[in-house]
Write a protein that holds these residues in place. Structure first.
Motif, PDB file in Angstrom:
ATOM      1  N   GLN B 107       0.823  -1.223  -0.122  1.00  0.00           N
ATOM      2  CA  GLN B 107       0.067   0.132   0.044  1.00  0.00           C
ATOM      3  C   GLN B 107       0.864   1.376   0.083  1.00  0.00           C
ATOM      4  O   GLN B 107       0.612   2.330  -0.743  1.00  0.00           O
ATOM      5  N   ALA B 108       2.019   1.240   0.810  1.00  0.00           N
ATOM      6  CA  ALA B 108       2.920   2.328   0.894  1.00  0.00           C
ATOM      7  C   ALA B 108       3.467   2.687  -0.661  1.00  0.00           C
ATOM      8  O   ALA B 108       3.543   3.824  -1.087  1.00  0.00           O
ATOM      9  N   ILE B 109       3.711   1.740  -1.365  1.00  0.00           N
ATOM     10  CA  ILE B 109       4.284   1.754  -2.655  1.00  0.00           C
ATOM     11  C   ILE B 109       3.239   2.324  -3.585  1.00  0.00           C
ATOM     12  O   ILE B 109       3.338   3.149  -4.507  1.00  0.00           O
ATOM     13  N   GLU B 110       2.180   1.821  -3.439  1.00  0.00           N
ATOM     14  CA  GLU B 110       1.172   2.089  -4.286  1.00  0.00           C
ATOM     15  C   GLU B 110       0.863   3.574  -4.010  1.00  0.00           C
ATOM     16  O   GLU B 110       0.399   4.407  -5.079  1.00  0.00           O
ATOM     17  N   PHE B 111       0.787   4.165  -2.765  1.00  0.00           N
ATOM     18  CA  PHE B 111       0.513   5.569  -2.663  1.00  0.00           C
ATOM     19  C   PHE B 111       1.749   6.470  -3.047  1.00  0.00           C
ATOM     20  O   PHE B 111       1.774   7.519  -3.372  1.00  0.00           O
ATOM     21  N   TYR B 112       3.151   5.818  -2.817  1.00  0.00           N
ATOM     22  CA  TYR B 112       4.445   6.999  -3.145  1.00  0.00           C
ATOM     23  C   TYR B 112       4.682   6.591  -4.594  1.00  0.00           C
ATOM     24  O   TYR B 112       5.336   7.732  -5.282  1.00  0.00           O
ATOM     25  N   PHE B 113       4.508   5.596  -5.391  1.00  0.00           N
ATOM     26  CA  PHE B 113       4.862   5.477  -6.626  1.00  0.00           C
ATOM     27  C   PHE B 113       4.400   6.433  -7.645  1.00  0.00           C
ATOM     28  O   PHE B 113       4.996   6.869  -8.589  1.00  0.00           O
ATOM     29  N   PRO B 114       3.146   6.933  -7.679  1.00  0.00           N
ATOM     30  CA  PRO B 114       2.570   7.966  -8.624  1.00  0.00           C
ATOM     31  C   PRO B 114       3.414   9.139  -8.637  1.00  0.00           C
ATOM     32  O   PRO B 114       3.627   9.636  -9.581  1.00  0.00           O
ATOM     33  N   LEU B 322      15.407   5.317 -12.509  1.00  0.00           N
ATOM     34  CA  LEU B 322      15.316   4.779 -11.421  1.00  0.00           C
ATOM     35  C   LEU B 322      16.571   5.020 -10.173  1.00  0.00           C
ATOM     36  O   LEU B 322      16.401   5.173  -9.134  1.00  0.00           O
ATOM     37  N   GLY B 323      17.673   4.915 -10.913  1.00  0.00           N
ATOM     38  CA  GLY B 323      18.752   5.397  -9.954  1.00  0.00           C
ATOM     39  C   GLY B 323      18.560   6.914  -9.559  1.00  0.00           C
ATOM     40  O   GLY B 323      18.895   7.034  -8.577  1.00  0.00           O
ATOM     41  N   GLY B 324      18.536   7.716 -10.539  1.00  0.00           N
ATOM     42  CA  GLY B 324      18.651   9.296 -10.447  1.00  0.00           C
ATOM     43  C   GLY B 324      17.285   9.491  -9.488  1.00  0.00           C
ATOM     44  O   GLY B 324      17.897  10.615  -8.442  1.00  0.00           O
ATOM     45  N   VAL B 325      16.170   9.056  -9.491  1.00  0.00           N
ATOM     46  CA  VAL B 325      15.282   9.673  -8.601  1.00  0.00           C
ATOM     47  C   VAL B 325      15.400   9.652  -7.068  1.00  0.00           C
ATOM     48  O   VAL B 325      14.955  10.089  -6.350  1.00  0.00           O
ATOM     49  N   VAL B 326      16.545   8.280  -6.764  1.00  0.00           N
ATOM     50  CA  VAL B 326      16.688   8.226  -5.254  1.00  0.00           C
ATOM     51  C   VAL B 326      17.161   9.360  -4.598  1.00  0.00           C
ATOM     52  O   VAL B 326      16.551   9.933  -3.874  1.00  0.00           O
ATOM     53  N   ASN B 333      13.090  16.306  -0.800  1.00  0.00           N
ATOM     54  CA  ASN B 333      12.104  15.925   0.012  1.00  0.00           C
ATOM     55  C   ASN B 333      10.808  15.423  -0.587  1.00  0.00           C
ATOM     56  O   ASN B 333       9.656  15.743  -0.035  1.00  0.00           O
ATOM     57  N   TYR B 334      10.974  14.828  -1.882  1.00  0.00           N
ATOM     58  CA  TYR B 334       9.839  14.488  -2.719  1.00  0.00           C
ATOM     59  C   TYR B 334       9.606  13.145  -2.428  1.00  0.00           C
ATOM     60  O   TYR B 334      10.212  12.241  -2.648  1.00  0.00           O
ATOM     61  N   LYS B 335       8.330  13.049  -1.845  1.00  0.00           N
ATOM     62  CA  LYS B 335       8.013  11.680  -1.290  1.00  0.00           C
ATOM     63  C   LYS B 335       7.441  10.713  -2.599  1.00  0.00           C
ATOM     64  O   LYS B 335       6.240  10.398  -2.573  1.00  0.00           O
ATOM     65  N   GLY B 338      11.608   6.214  -4.332  1.00  0.00           N
ATOM     66  CA  GLY B 338      13.268   6.296  -3.897  1.00  0.00           C
ATOM     67  C   GLY B 338      13.317   6.935  -2.592  1.00  0.00           C
ATOM     68  O   GLY B 338      14.162   6.376  -1.756  1.00  0.00           O
ATOM     69  N   TRP B 339      12.597   7.818  -2.092  1.00  0.00           N
ATOM     70  CA  TRP B 339      12.638   8.389  -0.888  1.00  0.00           C
ATOM     71  C   TRP B 339      12.116   7.630   0.184  1.00  0.00           C
ATOM     72  O   TRP B 339      12.712   7.148   1.095  1.00  0.00           O
ATOM     73  N   LEU B 340      11.069   6.637  -0.155  1.00  0.00           N
ATOM     74  CA  LEU B 340      10.715   5.616   0.679  1.00  0.00           C
ATOM     75  C   LEU B 340      11.731   4.421   0.888  1.00  0.00           C
ATOM     76  O   LEU B 340      12.049   4.161   2.015  1.00  0.00           O
ATOM     77  N   ALA B 341      12.484   4.397  -0.272  1.00  0.00           N
ATOM     78  CA  ALA B 341      13.340   3.271  -0.028  1.00  0.00           C
ATOM     79  C   ALA B 341      14.396   3.739   0.699  1.00  0.00           C
ATOM     80  O   ALA B 341      14.908   2.760   1.766  1.00  0.00           O
ATOM     81  N   VAL B 342      15.170   4.906   0.748  1.00  0.00           N
ATOM     82  CA  VAL B 342      16.235   5.334   1.798  1.00  0.00           C
ATOM     83  C   VAL B 342      15.595   5.295   3.111  1.00  0.00           C
ATOM     84  O   VAL B 342      16.274   4.982   3.913  1.00  0.00           O
TER      85      VAL B 342
END
Lengths: 344, 384
Positions: B107-114, B322-326, B333-335, B338-342
């Motif tokens: 669910q967290a991925i679903e919310f952050y991925f967009p 994918l690498g760059g967005v992290v 602070n863009y949620k 990549g933000w979630l991953a870190v």
């Protein structure tokens, strides 16, 4: 040796000074390299950075950096270096200029860490560990790659599938995850990060040397060696490997720049834990991130210094950029010089 | 080889790679160890919980742990691996607990991925818009002055750390607030040092300011996302709120610029090489000999053929993105994902790390498959 005799004779006829053919080849490469002005500049700047790192490693006191091991946090403490009376502005920040003495020429971070000293001190870590990571990765990767490429069949297929996996995960995520997972195993987040980088780095070299070995093994001289009774092992290490080396050295020179960027990025993200994201450890990315915390705290309401404190961000970044650009220029020149087809 | 056999073979290769990916993610899980995973599950170390209780909590969360010789260890690695794999493929991806949020991982991925999609698509569009004409221009004039400028530009793209570029943009153009774009609670607080141009917000994607002002049905405060697509730019258009759209757009400027610069270098180099390659072909000489005007030669003959290998840029682009967005998401602070991953990694959220590693791996694998198939479709020589 036969080619020695022929080579010397020919050169004697032309009336020029004669060298061993290998030396001749080396000289030709060097001449070719020296004809690329940008690459020579790159080499000189890279060498200066390396010399600074070496001096800092061998005898740090020359540069005014206290002798310390990397585990000794207190020696690098900003408060130990930064307590110069009258040098600090009202907001506690060193501004660039000579007013506070030589170490503060380029200003300080918000933690009063003098930037100039910090940048030079970080080279030891940044360059030292980049060399470690890249050379270890290259050694592992190229050995595996050459063997797999020479043997072909299942070994080749296995290697390709294995490297496929590593290439299918964005490397930053993989490094972060690996360095976290190995921290408890190595009891050190720094060691874990280095190991993680090596794990992520070797597949590049494996792929490169594999493709080079594939093209080299079908060359006539390797077949001749086999016909003369050379074993597989001897073929791989005496005949194929030396011919794979020069592109690998080019790749190494280019990768040294990339690994430093990754160190900086990881330090910025705070991945290696307390060991390098601590404000007392000199690392270029960490210096930059200590600068950035000025406006990241602004959002929570603590506005440290107006106008914005730009020098802890801009200056170490440019310092890093000069190194990466130089080493890239050097690598480009090396590639052109080592490939006779590209020579002018 | 026929195309369908090529596709079949290429698709089958994914299976061992996918299995290898699960092994790697499992090694990560194993390496983290029960103690850290427990710390991720229960982040309040003050409470002294007995080890047996910790083991019980771990096994409730799907990790078979036990106390051996007074230490918490994982038991039954094989069984755990198969459980783990079956969980992964059934989409049963555990929970992220405490930091940065508490939710099922999926669910967290679903919310952050967009949010990441918004950033990635923006950067892709910008990168292609710049790289296509620029690459064509440079590639048609190899070794000219503009080619040298392009080479330096590419080189700096490789040599710049993305996070630093982001910070520099903030130092130059940043504004802590919604800055003249209306409706901001923080108002206009210039941070950047360039006057009049320091108007671009650098914190988040703009939804941070919505929690108090947004109408019901437009904003879900659970994760701080807009409804219904979770993509702020699109949602504001659907709701017909132009001021929100402007806020969203303003927040995109700096992050998109940073990501674009990072991926542009590789694409530009690729297109230039394709152009140089194609311009040496015989049919180009023929076209010139026929008297076709130079502009037509470049457009119709060279560029069309140069664009063919550029399809592979898609794979390059996706992995670069994918690498760059992290890092970019952290800087701004863009949620996004990549933000979630870190955040998940720094807070020992085992499932968060594994799920995102796995997800990124699958995305990249599928992209590479599509690229290979499209390329084989366009160029029959590739079907070896």
């Amino acid at each position: 040796m036969v080619e020695d005799v022929i080579g010397t004779d020919l050169l004697d006829i032309q009336g020029e000074k004669s060298y061993h053919p290998r030396t001749e080849q080396l000289l030709a490469t060097a001449r070719s390299f020296l004809s690329y002005k940008a690459s020579v500049v790159g080499l000189v700047i890279t060498a200066i950075y390396f010399i600074f790192a070496l001096v800092d490693w061998v005898y740090p006191a020359i540069l005014g950096i206290p002798a310390a091991t990397f585990n000794n946090m207190t020696t690098y403490s900003p408060f130990a270096i930064g307590t110069i009376s009258g040098g600090i502005n009202n907001d506690g920040i060193f501004r660039p200029g000579l007013a506070h003495g030589f170490p503060y020429l380029l200003g300080g971070t918000i933690f009063n860490f003098p930037l100039l000293l910090g940048m030079i001190a970080s080279l030891r870590f940044d360059i030292g560990y980049s060399v470690l990571v890249v050379f270890t990765g290259a050694a592992i990767g190229s050995s595996v790659g050459v063997i797999a490429g020479y043997l072909g069949r299942w070994a080749d297929e296995l290697l390709m599938r294995l490297t496929d996996i590593f290439f299918s995960i964005p490397f930053l995520i993989l490094i972060i995850a690996f360095s976290l997972a190995f921290t408890s195993f190595f009891n050190s987040s720094l060691t874990a990060m280095i190991v993680a980088l090596i794990i992520v780095w070797w597949p590049t070299y494996a792929r490169l040397s594999r493709s080079l070995a594939l093209s080299t093994k079908s060359l006539n001289y390797v077949e001749a060696a086999t016909a003369a009774g050379s074993s597989k092992t001897r073929n791989i290490f005496y005949h194929v490997f030396p011919n794979v080396l020069s592109p690998i050295f080019v790749q190494i020179s280019l990768d040294l720049g990339s690994v430093i960027l990754i160190f900086a990025t990881l330090a910025f993200l705070g991945v290696a834990g307390s060991q390098i994201s601590n404000y007392t450890f000199p690392e270029l990315g960490q210096l930059i991130s200590s600068g950035s915390s000025t406006f990241q705290t602004t959002f929570t309401g603590v506005h440290l210094g107006t106008p914005v404190i730009w020098w802890p961000i801009i200056i170490p970044g440019i310092f890093l950029l000069i190194f990466t650009v130089s080493i890239n220029l050097f690598g480009d020149g090396l590639r052109d010089a080592l490939d006779p087809r590209l020579r002018k | 080889m026929e195309l369908k056999y090529f596709i079949l073979r290429r698709s089958l290769v994914i299976i061992p790679t996918l299995m290898g990916l699960t092994v790697i993610t499992f090694i990560l899980l194993w390496g983290l160890g029960p103690e850290l995973i427990y710390r991720g599950i229960n982040s309040s170390p003050k409470v002294n919980i007995p080890l047996s209780q910790q083991a019980l909590i771990l096994s409730q969360n799907g990790f078979s742990a036990a106390v051996v010789n007074g230490k918490l260890v994982f038991t039954n690695p094989i069984g755990m691996y198969f459980n783990f794999v079956s969980d992964l493929f059934r989409g049963n991806w555990g929970y992220i607990i405490g930091q940065p949020l508490t939710a099922p991982t999926l669910q967290a991925i679903e919310f952050y991925f967009p949010n990441t999609i918004q950033l990635a698509v923006g950067a892709t569009v910008m990168a292609l818009l710049i790289a296509m004409p620029l690459g064509t221009y440079i590639g048609a004039r190899p070794n000219s002055a503009s080619d040298q400028v392009g080479r330096i530009f590419s080189l700096s793209g490789y040599a710049l750390p993305a996070f630093w570029l982001g910070l520099v943009l903030i130092v130059l153009f940043g504004n802590n607030g919604t800055a003249g774009f209306g409706n901001g609670t923080s108002g206009n607080t210039p941070v950047g040092i360039i006057p009049y141009l320091n108007i671009f917000p650098y914190f988040g994607n703009g939804t941070e300011f919505l929690s108090t002002t947004a109408p019901k049905g437009f904003f879900s405060s659970t994760f701080g996302q807009t409804l219904p697509t979770h993509i702020f730019l699109i949602d504001s258009l659907i709701a017909g709120k132009l001021n929100y759209f402007v806020i969203a757009l303003a927040h995109m400027v700096l992050p998109v610029a940073t990501v674009t610069y990072g991926v542009l270098a590789g694409i530009l180099r690729f297109i230039r090489a394709g152009m140089v390659d194609a311009s040496g072909q015989e049919f180009v000489k023929t076209a010139r000999a026929k008297g076709v005007p130079e502009g037509q030669v470049i457009k119709k003959h060279i560029r069309k053929n140069a664009l063919l290998p550029t399809v592979t840029v898609l794979g390059l682009l996706i992995s670069g993105l994918l690498g760059g967005v992290v890092t970019v998401e952290i800087v701004f602070n863009y949620k996004g994902i990549g933000w979630l991953a870190v955040q998940a990694a720094l807070n020992y959220q085992a499932w968060g790390i594994l799920a995102i590693t796995f997800l990124f791996g699958i995305i990249l694998m599928v992209t590479n498959l599509i690229v290979d198939v499209v390329y084989a479709f366009m160029d029959p020589r590739i079907r070896y």
